[in-house]
Design an enzyme around this catalytic site. Structure first.
Site, short mmCIF file in Angstrom:
data_model
loop_
_atom_site.label_atom_id
_atom_site.label_comp_id
_atom_site.label_asym_id
_atom_site.label_seq_id
_atom_site.Cartn_x
_atom_site.Cartn_y
_atom_site.Cartn_z
N ASN A 53 -6.13 0.97 -2.83
CA ASN A 53 -7.67 0.23 -3.68
C ASN A 53 -8.41 -0.27 -2.90
O ASN A 53 -9.76 0.04 -2.98
CB ASN A 53 -7.04 -0.57 -4.51
CG ASN A 53 -8.00 -1.22 -5.47
OD1 ASN A 53 -8.75 -0.51 -6.36
ND2 ASN A 53 -8.56 -2.49 -5.18
N ILE A 86 -7.23 -6.07 -9.73
CA ILE A 86 -8.55 -5.36 -9.89
C ILE A 86 -8.14 -3.84 -9.97
O ILE A 86 -7.38 -3.38 -9.51
CB ILE A 86 -9.49 -5.54 -8.68
CG1 ILE A 86 -10.84 -5.17 -8.89
CG2 ILE A 86 -8.85 -4.95 -7.44
CD1 ILE A 86 -11.74 -5.69 -9.87
N HIS A 99 -1.08 0.81 -11.29
CA HIS A 99 -1.34 0.25 -12.47
C HIS A 99 -0.27 0.37 -13.74
O HIS A 99 0.49 -0.37 -14.22
CB HIS A 99 -2.58 0.32 -12.89
CG HIS A 99 -3.94 -0.10 -12.03
ND1 HIS A 99 -4.46 -1.32 -12.27
CD2 HIS A 99 -4.20 0.41 -10.77
CE1 HIS A 99 -5.39 -1.26 -11.51
NE2 HIS A 99 -5.27 -0.45 -10.70
N HIS A 154 -2.77 5.67 -7.28
CA HIS A 154 -3.32 4.54 -7.66
C HIS A 154 -3.02 4.02 -9.02
O HIS A 154 -2.44 3.07 -9.46
CB HIS A 154 -4.86 4.66 -7.30
CG HIS A 154 -5.55 3.28 -7.49
ND1 HIS A 154 -6.93 3.12 -7.56
CD2 HIS A 154 -5.20 2.00 -7.84
CE1 HIS A 154 -7.40 1.97 -7.96
NE2 HIS A 154 -6.14 1.29 -8.02
#
Length: 900
Positions: A754, A900, A563, A558
């Protein structure tokens, strides 16, 4: 391509693609007023028609909002621009600043905004840029949250095509310009800026919004310097602390995760460099800490380039959702009090202000707007927060203890990136045996054959054995983590056997503690058992593996692969690709909000004492472990879904199979759905790229494109710049593969790991994030063994996250699983910049239709009782990769970006 206001060809035959500014930037034309008469200019580089907005005498009306101005004098003509400024709730509170009166007066006398028209041509007499035609805009009206300004120009007939609009904001506060509609003769162009324009008091630099989209070598001579200057502005000079209004993109290491000035316990190593390789983040320029000059001081507000900031809808959704989730985790009936209270305050606010007479009608309008907008926002947020969670908690509350669910979630759970094909036995560690002990696994051939009832050779040949292997990744951190209070760690291997119905059955779990100066290596294999002691030990071993998988999922699948590795692509794109560049336009929707979301994560989640350190097994070593994984595991080329599946042995190339791949496990919900999404993205990107790059020469000659990719490798991922696996941008095919990979990671990859967070982690026994106690049989300590024998259930509860940790995790993950009301989804609304180019529009509409088809295919699969990994009693359907969703926590939906 440049819009000519006097062309003779049919408008629908022209590939008009206008673009400018920031997110969702585009151009729209009023085709009914086109009356072409000037020959088209065709680019020798790509064979595309290029046209530009030309000042010609007006002949037709374009409506009341932007009526065509008439000629003003011989040798010149009139033009008109209408600027739409969007008010914000935050802007309303600036009504109380001291400089408000000065700005109001400037608005009244028309001295707020200065606009300048830029020609695409150079002055033939000097060879320099023509002077911009500048004029003040005056405020004409306000409707709701929009304020209109108008400006009239007198344009010389030899001015040429308009290639850009300069903007200067003379107010004492920034303003958000939504768009600028320009009427020149019988041509209308709307430049959709969607950008914050700084105040003159902050910087004297004018903003430029271009009216064209083109490759660098197609840039008109009159705007070439401005194109380069804008990129130079965005790159900055790497000096000083960044200010809120700035739009500067630069690189820095992850040197802001710790707080060494608060004590050694809060100090954290800098990530990025030889010792701890890591991608780079966006530079903020905050001063160094006192104790460690290599670490940056932390602050409540973290700089991101101004146009990367979250919208107010997004900000308020996160804030309200965070509070609502936290309250809901403790007091389910309190969750809506915050929303209801806010609505009541707004109603009272309206009653109070109604009894007072504002001194300014403008102030009254803005107050009314703020009340209305806040009320709408809060109701929208309340609606999103109140959505019924669609997850396994409403299905079967006992699945957490079942072996079949433990195995199924490796294929259809929150981390479908860990499972891999076992290719050989015995298993042997690659770590140094001098440091960690004997490398051979305790999972023996005899043990496995006893469990699967077939020979190892036959099982390997038929590809029936699979593994979650976190042994070498976690073992170097075991002793470090065990020095921390309230957590523990092992290296682990978990073996699975593929059944005839394509489901997995867990076979064995190996937990290992490495050798230390005082103790030898300890390892033990646990298997399913039908006696009480063995069954409880098996359950405890599964809890440890779930904690390991949770850490791998959050820190690597993740955060790192999603990100963290995406941030350099965004920084490099803004530094090297002009907003005029078509690849910038393609990528921009997939970068929305990511920089600020990452900044929030550094501030609250992955920092010293943040949620990750507090509630996940590696504790304070979590980010250091992420760096170790980046160094050992991450490769850009393996972020492509097909390459990732092949590397893990979960697929093989097969030209005869759909998507060119044959899955090793046919019922692998993430992979089978993911390949549908990957193929749709790839086709869309290939169509788009081929439109601008018909041959390799165009790719190689595009210096902005090459500069972007070079900077991604050498600055954004500096610690891996010399790796041989980096793709080379030397053909349209390679470019399309690179872009498809980036878009896949920012959209579907991130969605897969996510938006099931609340669904799979919301019930802590399903997926514990931390294991707090060691196995009771490790060295068989008398106290722990006795407690386990007396009360094995209590031993399990002591191993699982504490109630406080569980509450924190559930509250935060509920927030992270939620879609805001302004979410933009993959294949959703057409970027209007593509609307006027027939080829691009057709390709995108095909992409959109395909993703709608994919939704139906996924629904059909979830109803197919033969697919036992996604359909069965008590099993929530696998919907994470359904492209579209309503707001709230839904367990589905693929946003364009990591938002997010």
């Amino acid at each position: 391509m440049f819009l000519a206001a006097s062309q003779t060809s049919n408008l629908h035959s022209l590939p008009l693609l206008f673009f400018s500014g920031r997110s969702r930037s585009h151009r729209t034309l009023s085709k009914s007023i086109f009356r072409p008469s000037v020959p088209r200019r065709t680019s020798a580089r790509c064979g595309q028609t290029c046209c530009a907005l030309t000042a010609v005498p007006p002949t037709t009306s374009v409506g009341s909002e932007a009526a065509v101005p008439s000629a003003t004098s011989a040798g010149s003509m009139a033009a008109k621009a209408v600027v739409t400024v969007k008010l914000t709730v935050g802007g309303f509170f600036e009504n109380f600043r001291l400089t408000r009166a000065v700005d109001d007066i400037n608005d009244m006398i028309g001295k707020t905004l200065v606009l300048g028209l830029v020609s695409t041509e150079l002055d033939p007499s000097t060879g320099l840029e023509k002077d911009a035609i500048e004029a003040y805009a005056r405020r004409v009206n306000q409707k709701g949250d929009e304020v209109k300004y108008e400006v009239n120009f007198s344009i010389p007939e030899d001015f040429g095509d308009i290639g850009g609009i300069l903007v200067m904001n003379k107010q004492h506060k920034e303003m958000f310009i939504r768009d600028i509609t320009l009427v020149v003769g019988h041509a209308t162009v709307t430049v959709h800026c969607n950008s914050w324009v700084h105040a003159l008091s902050d910087s004297p630099e004018k903003r430029i919004f271009f009216t064209e989209t083109c490759l660098p070598n197609q840039t008109p001579s009159g705007v070439q310097r401005l194109r380069k200057k804008e990129l130079k502005t965005l790159r900055g000079n790497a000096q000083g602390k960044r200010k809120r209004f700035e739009r500067i993109y630069d690189y820095d290491t992850y040197n802001d995760l710790g707080c060494p000035d608060q004590g050694d316990e809060k100090a954290r190593p800098v990530l990025g460099g030889k010792q701890h390789p890591y991608p780079r983040r966006c530079r903020t320029g905050r001063p160094p800490t006192k104790k460690d000059p290599l670490s940056e001081t932390r602050s409540d507000v973290v700089y991101v380039p101004r146009d990367e900031a979250l919208s107010e809808v997004k900000q308020m959704t996160i804030t309200a959702k965070t509070l609502n989730s936290a309250l809901d985790a403790v007091f389910p009936f309190v969750g809506t009090v915050f929303i209801n209270t806010m609505l009541m305050v707004l109603n009272l606010m309206g009653k109070d202000t109604a009894s007072n007479k504002p001194t300014s009608s403008q102030f009254s309008e803005e107050l009314d707007f703020s009340q209305t907008t806040l009320t709408k926002l809060m109701k929208s947020i309340a609606d999103g927060c109140g959505r019924v969670r669609h997850d396994s908690r409403t299905k079967d509350k006992l699945t957490w203890c079942r072996d079949e669910e433990f195995a199924r979630r490796t294929l259809a759970g929150l981390n479908p990136f860990g499972i891999q094909l076992l290719k050989e036995l015995p298993l042997v560690s690659k770590l140094d045996p001098e440091l960690y002990g004997p490398p051979e696994s305790a999972i023996t051939k005899e043990l496995v054959e006893r469990e699967i009832k077939m020979s190892i050779e036959e099982a390997l040949e038929e590809k029936r054995l699979f593994i979650l292997d976190y042994h070498d990744l976690l073992l170097p951190y075991v002793h470090k983590v065990r020095e921390l209070e309230g957590t523990t760690l092992y290296g682990s291997r978990t073996l699975f056997f593929l059944m005839e119905d394509a489901t997995l059955r867990p076979v064995a779990i190996e937990l290992t503690r490495p050798a230390s100066p005082t103790k030898p290596q300890w390892k033990r294999v646990f298997t399913r058992s039908w006696d009480s002691t063995g069954a409880w030990l098996w359950t405890l071993a599964k809890a440890h593996v779930c904690a390991h998988d949770s850490g791998y999922h959050q820190l690597i699948a993740h955060w790192l692969r999603g990100h963290c590795c995406t941030e350099p692509y965004i920084i490099a794109a803004n530094r090297q690709l002009s907003v005029m560049h078509p690849i910038h336009q393609l990528l921009r929707p997939h970068f929305r909000y990511t920089l600020e979301i990452n900044a929030i994560a550094r501030k609250n989640l992955i920092c010293a004492g943040g949620l990750i350190e507090s509630c996940f097994s590696p504790g304070k070593y979590s980010m250091e472990l992420s760096s170790f994984a980046y160094d050992q595991l991450w490769r850009f080329d393996m972020d492509a879904l097909p390459a990732d599946l092949i590397r893990r042995g979960m697929a093989v190339e097969d030209p005869a199979a759909e998507h060119g791949l044959r899955l090793t496990i046919e019922d692998y919900p993430f992979a089978s759905d993911g390949l549908l999404i990957w193929s749709a993205i790839k086709q869309w990107v290939q169509d788009y790229v081929s439109h601008y790059y018909p041959d390799p020469a165009h790719v190689l000659d595009d210096y902005e494109l090459q500069g972007w990719w070079t900077e991604v490798r050498t600055k954004g991922h500096e610690d891996k710049k010399d790796e041989p696996w980096w793709p080379i941008l030397n053909s349209p095919e390679n470019l399309a593969q690179v872009l498809t990979t980036i878009i896949w990671v920012a959209s579907a990859h991130h969605a897969a790991v996510n938006f099931g967070l609340s669904q799979y982690v919301g019930n802590i026994p399903h997926r514990p994030t931390i294991a707090r106690t060691t196995m009771p049989v490790e060295d068989e300590p008398e106290g722990e063994a006795a407690r386990f024998w007396d009360d094995p259930e209590a031993a399990l509860l002591e191993c699982l996250p504490s109630p406080v940790q569980a509450t924190q995790v559930m509250a935060w993950l509920d927030v992270l699983s939620s879609h805001a009301s302004d979410e933009e989804y993959l294949g959703g609304d057409l970027e209007l910049g593509w609307a006027k180019d027939p080829m691009v529009r057709t390709a995108y509409e095909k992409f959109h239709r395909r993703l709608k088809e994919v939704e139906g295919i996924i629904d059909e699969r979830n109803r197919d009782t033969r697919l036992k990994n996604r359909c069965g009693a008590g099993i929530a359907p696998y919907e994470i990769l359904k492209p579209f969703s309503r707001p709230g926590v839904t367990g589905m939906g693929i946003p364009n970006s990591i938002s997010i």
